[in-house]
Design a protein around this motif. Structure first.
Motif, PDB file in Angstrom:
ATOM      1  N   PHE A   1      33.767  41.176  37.934  1.00 23.52           N
ATOM      2  CA  PHE A   1      34.874  41.212  38.898  1.00 23.52           C
ATOM      3  C   PHE A   1      35.663  39.907  38.851  1.00 23.52           C
ATOM      4  O   PHE A   1      36.895  39.907  38.935  1.00 23.52           O
ATOM      5  CB  PHE A   1      34.352  41.478  40.309  1.00 23.52           C
ATOM      6  N   TRP A   2      34.940  38.788  38.747  1.00 23.20           N
ATOM      7  CA  TRP A   2      35.616  37.498  38.623  1.00 23.20           C
ATOM      8  C   TRP A   2      36.545  37.494  37.419  1.00 23.20           C
ATOM      9  O   TRP A   2      37.707  37.073  37.499  1.00 23.20           O
ATOM     10  CB  TRP A   2      34.572  36.379  38.482  1.00 23.20           C
ATOM     11  N   TRP A   3      36.025  37.937  36.274  1.00 25.17           N
ATOM     12  CA  TRP A   3      36.830  37.928  35.058  1.00 25.17           C
ATOM     13  C   TRP A   3      37.988  38.918  35.135  1.00 25.17           C
ATOM     14  O   TRP A   3      39.071  38.665  34.594  1.00 25.17           O
ATOM     15  CB  TRP A   3      35.947  38.226  33.843  1.00 25.17           C
ATOM     16  N   ALA A   4      37.782  40.058  35.793  1.00 26.76           N
ATOM     17  CA  ALA A   4      38.877  41.018  35.975  1.00 26.76           C
ATOM     18  C   ALA A   4      39.969  40.416  36.854  1.00 26.76           C
ATOM     19  O   ALA A   4      41.170  40.594  36.588  1.00 26.76           O
ATOM     20  CB  ALA A   4      38.338  42.313  36.590  1.00 26.76           C
ATOM     21  N   ASN A   5      39.559  39.695  37.891  1.00 31.48           N
ATOM     22  CA  ASN A   5      40.550  39.044  38.761  1.00 31.48           C
ATOM     23  C   ASN A   5      41.318  37.971  37.994  1.00 31.48           C
ATOM     24  O   ASN A   5      42.549  37.853  38.121  1.00 31.48           O
ATOM     25  CB  ASN A   5      39.848  38.417  39.970  1.00 31.48           C
ATOM     26  N   ILE A   6      40.590  37.174  37.178  1.00 30.61           N
ATOM     27  CA  ILE A   6      41.260  36.159  36.365  1.00 30.61           C
ATOM     28  C   ILE A   6      42.180  36.823  35.351  1.00 30.61           C
ATOM     29  O   ILE A   6      43.297  36.348  35.084  1.00 30.61           O
ATOM     30  CB  ILE A   6      40.205  35.279  35.645  1.00 30.61           C
ATOM     31  N   GLY A   7      41.741  37.949  34.791  1.00 31.93           N
ATOM     32  CA  GLY A   7      42.577  38.673  33.834  1.00 31.93           C
ATOM     33  C   GLY A   7      43.868  39.175  34.438  1.00 31.93           C
ATOM     34  O   GLY A   7      44.941  39.070  33.824  1.00 31.93           O
ATOM     35  N   LEU A   8      43.790  39.740  35.654  1.00 30.96           N
ATOM     36  CA  LEU A   8      45.004  40.190  36.336  1.00 30.96           C
ATOM     37  C   LEU A   8      45.957  39.026  36.600  1.00 30.96           C
ATOM     38  O   LEU A   8      47.170  39.134  36.399  1.00 30.96           O
ATOM     39  CB  LEU A   8      44.641  40.875  37.656  1.00 30.96           C
ATOM     40  N   PHE A   9      45.379  37.908  37.054  1.00 27.97           N
ATOM     41  CA  PHE A   9      46.208  36.727  37.302  1.00 27.97           C
ATOM     42  C   PHE A   9      46.851  36.245  36.006  1.00 27.97           C
ATOM     43  O   PHE A   9      48.038  35.901  35.978  1.00 27.97           O
ATOM     44  CB  PHE A   9      45.350  35.619  37.920  1.00 27.97           C
ATOM     45  N   ALA A  10      46.075  36.212  34.920  1.00 32.36           N
ATOM     46  CA  ALA A  10      46.598  35.765  33.627  1.00 32.36           C
ATOM     47  C   ALA A  10      47.711  36.688  33.141  1.00 32.36           C
ATOM     48  O   ALA A  10      48.694  36.228  32.548  1.00 32.36           O
ATOM     49  CB  ALA A  10      45.469  35.709  32.595  1.00 32.36           C
ATOM     50  N   PHE A  11      47.577  37.987  33.397  1.00 33.69           N
ATOM     51  CA  PHE A  11      48.612  38.941  32.989  1.00 33.69           C
ATOM     52  C   PHE A  11      49.957  38.583  33.605  1.00 33.69           C
ATOM     53  O   PHE A  11      50.972  38.462  32.903  1.00 33.69           O
ATOM     54  CB  PHE A  11      48.200  40.363  33.397  1.00 33.69           C
ATOM     55  N   TYR A  12      49.964  38.381  34.917  1.00 38.77           N
ATOM     56  CA  TYR A  12      51.237  38.079  35.585  1.00 38.77           C
ATOM     57  C   TYR A  12      51.721  36.667  35.265  1.00 38.77           C
ATOM     58  O   TYR A  12      52.931  36.414  35.188  1.00 38.77           O
ATOM     59  CB  TYR A  12      51.090  38.276  37.092  1.00 38.77           C
ATOM     60  N   PHE A  13      50.793  35.750  35.037  1.00 40.72           N
ATOM     61  CA  PHE A  13      51.184  34.392  34.669  1.00 40.72           C
ATOM     62  C   PHE A  13      51.909  34.385  33.319  1.00 40.72           C
ATOM     63  O   PHE A  13      52.939  33.718  33.155  1.00 40.72           O
ATOM     64  CB  PHE A  13      49.945  33.489  34.601  1.00 40.72           C
ATOM     65  N   ILE A  14      51.388  35.149  32.357  1.00 39.41           N
ATOM     66  CA  ILE A  14      52.032  35.222  31.041  1.00 39.41           C
ATOM     67  C   ILE A  14      53.353  35.975  31.132  1.00 39.41           C
ATOM     68  O   ILE A  14      54.368  35.568  30.531  1.00 39.41           O
ATOM     69  CB  ILE A  14      51.103  35.897  30.018  1.00 39.41           C
ATOM     70  N   ILE A  15      53.365  37.062  31.876  1.00 41.64           N
ATOM     71  CA  ILE A  15      54.591  37.867  31.991  1.00 41.64           C
ATOM     72  C   ILE A  15      55.751  37.029  32.520  1.00 41.64           C
ATOM     73  O   ILE A  15      56.877  37.064  31.987  1.00 41.64           O
ATOM     74  CB  ILE A  15      54.355  39.083  32.917  1.00 41.64           C
ATOM     75  N   TYR A  16      55.494  36.263  33.573  1.00 39.24           N
ATOM     76  CA  TYR A  16      56.582  35.505  34.200  1.00 39.24           C
ATOM     77  C   TYR A  16      56.639  34.057  33.742  1.00 39.24           C
ATOM     78  O   TYR A  16      57.629  33.373  33.992  1.00 39.24           O
ATOM     79  CB  TYR A  16      56.432  35.576  35.719  1.00 39.24           C
ATOM     80  N   GLY A  17      55.599  33.571  33.072  1.00 39.87           N
ATOM     81  CA  GLY A  17      55.600  32.196  32.589  1.00 39.87           C
ATOM     82  C   GLY A  17      56.101  32.073  31.167  1.00 39.87           C
ATOM     83  O   GLY A  17      56.885  31.181  30.837  1.00 39.87           O
TER      84      GLY A  17
END
Length: 428
Positions: A88-104
């Motif tokens: 779950f921790w890694w899934a949460n980090i993955g979701l955050f990374a997805f949006y960080f890359i999309i908008y970053g």
């Protein structure tokens, strides 16, 4: 977008219904529910951010992957709650990374400028793993730094694919047509084909030295299939098959654990309580699920099948939700691969087209190889099922792949000059 919002809500319903069943059965705990709540909140916040920013990327792709992740999280909770908390921790980090890359990142085309840097990074990571890596399951594929372990070869997938996409985009015409005539064949010159062959040889050689033959098979398939997709020359496929057979035979001769896996694959019932225990229990679990399954939490594969949280998680899924549920999961992977190919067709530049197609090929190959292993169609390879098997490195890397696909689809949809694709019917 409204319809895709409903899909996100359905995903959350599936997550909480699944966890609710496990809680009622005493197989979950409060810590997992807290992690699930954070995951749900991130999913909803992400949907809100997409709405506010008018995200034009492929929304079906993200919704499909989220459902795959949820299925994996529910079954990990059923198999090993302690591992599910970490996942779950890694899934949460993955979701955050997805949006960080999309908008970053904003524009994936910046990644194509560092072609040879990506290639050197891939070789460096594999070399460091070979020298300083930790051996597990016969393969040296882990690095441990300060008590934190990860698989560098998962991150190599990203940098290697970036190298391939940039290199093939730059040298496509020569690779397709050739400049050197040998009899009836027109081949690329050494200056064009040499770096590609050297890069592939170094990568596969280092993986072979690590005895990480499953990943080597995935990488080899990526090299060959992507080269064929770009050039459309059957010659490359024809040359690759004898090379694959020769290297496979060498691996069989040189590595004892490969011989054991091949023998187990051919004759699992000869030693079903020893070397063939894994695959025999996997087949029992898959067969025991029949059409509709035994029901979540009612199967025995979660305890009987070794590595049920990693290599053999599909066997547990097939047992407890049956053939119908297993085929539904495969359909979700098929949707992801097809959406990646569709994003490739819609891309506004050649680098983006090759990169998106490469991600689709990679995910499809990984899925086929691991599922063929647990169903005895191929020898076991020990690679994770994307977004489903336990493993932080794999989860994070595949979310990064997802973010790149999202970035490509968003750039394509927002480009007002993308008239060619619109005329061909590929517009979003």
């Amino acid at each position: 977008m409204k319809g895709y919002g409903v899909l996100r809500l359905l995903n959350l319903i599936i997550l909480w219904v699944g966890l609710g069943v496990l809680v009622a059965d005493g197989r979950s705990n409060g810590q997992i529910l807290w992690q699930a709540a954070i995951f749900s909140l991130l999913l909803l916040l992400g949907a809100i951010v997409e709405k506010i920013t008018a995200y034009k990327g492929d929304p079906l792709l993200l919704a499909t992957v989220q459902l795959i992740v949820i299925i994996g999280l529910v079954f990990l909770t059923r198999i090993k709650p302690a591992l599910a908390i970490r996942q779950f921790w890694w899934a949460n980090i993955g979701l955050f990374a997805f949006y960080f890359i999309i908008y970053g990142l904003k524009d994936y085309r910046k990644l194509g400028r560092y072609q040879y840097l990506w290639g050197l990074a891939a070789i460096a990571m594999l070399f460091l793993t070979l020298v300083f890596g930790v051996t597990s399951g016969g393969a040296t594929s882990w690095l441990s730094i300060g008590g934190f372990s990860f698989e560098p070869e998962e991150f190599v997938k990203i940098v290697l694919l970036l190298f391939l996409a940039a290199y093939l985009a730059e040298h496509e015409e020569i690779l397709r047509v050739g400049t050197v005539q040998i009899g009836y064949l027109s081949l690329p010159d050494w200056r064009t084909l040499g770096p590609f062959i050297l890069m592939g040889g170094f990568s596969l050689g280092l993986l072979a030295a690590q005895k990480s033959l499953g990943t080597a098979l995935v990488f080899y398939s990526l090299f060959v299939l992507l080269l064929y997709a770009v050039t459309e020359r059957p010659l490359y496929l024809g040359v690759s098959l004898p090379v694959l057979m020769a290297t496979g035979f060498m691996g069989y001769v040189l590595f004892g654990h490969v011989r054991v896996r091949v023998a187990t694959w051919l004759h699992p019932w000869a030693d079903s309580s020893g070397a063939g225990y894994q695959i025999s229990q996997s087949l029992f679990a898959i067969g025991g699920g029949k059409v509709l399954g035994t029901g979540l939490g009612n199967g025995i594969g979660a305890f009987q099948v070794p590595a049920s949280s990693t290599d053999f998680i599909f066997s547990v899924i097939a047992e407890e939700i049956g053939f119908a549920g297993a085929m539904a999961l495969l359909l979700l992977f098929l949707i992801v691969v097809l959406r990646a190919f569709l994003i490739s067709l819609r891309s506004v530049d050649r680098f983006g087209q090759i990169l998106a197609a490469g991600i689709g090929i990679l995910i499809g190959t990984e899925t086929l190889v691991i599922l063929a292993g647990v169903t005895k169609l191929l020898p076991l390879t020990g690679i994770p099922l994307p977004w489903v098997s336990y493993g932080g490195s794999s989860m994070l890397v595949h979310f990064l792949f997802l973010s790149i696909l999202g970035n490509i689809s968003q750039i394509s949809a927002a480009d007002p000059l993308n008239l060619k694709n619109k005329e061909r019917g590929y517009a979003l």
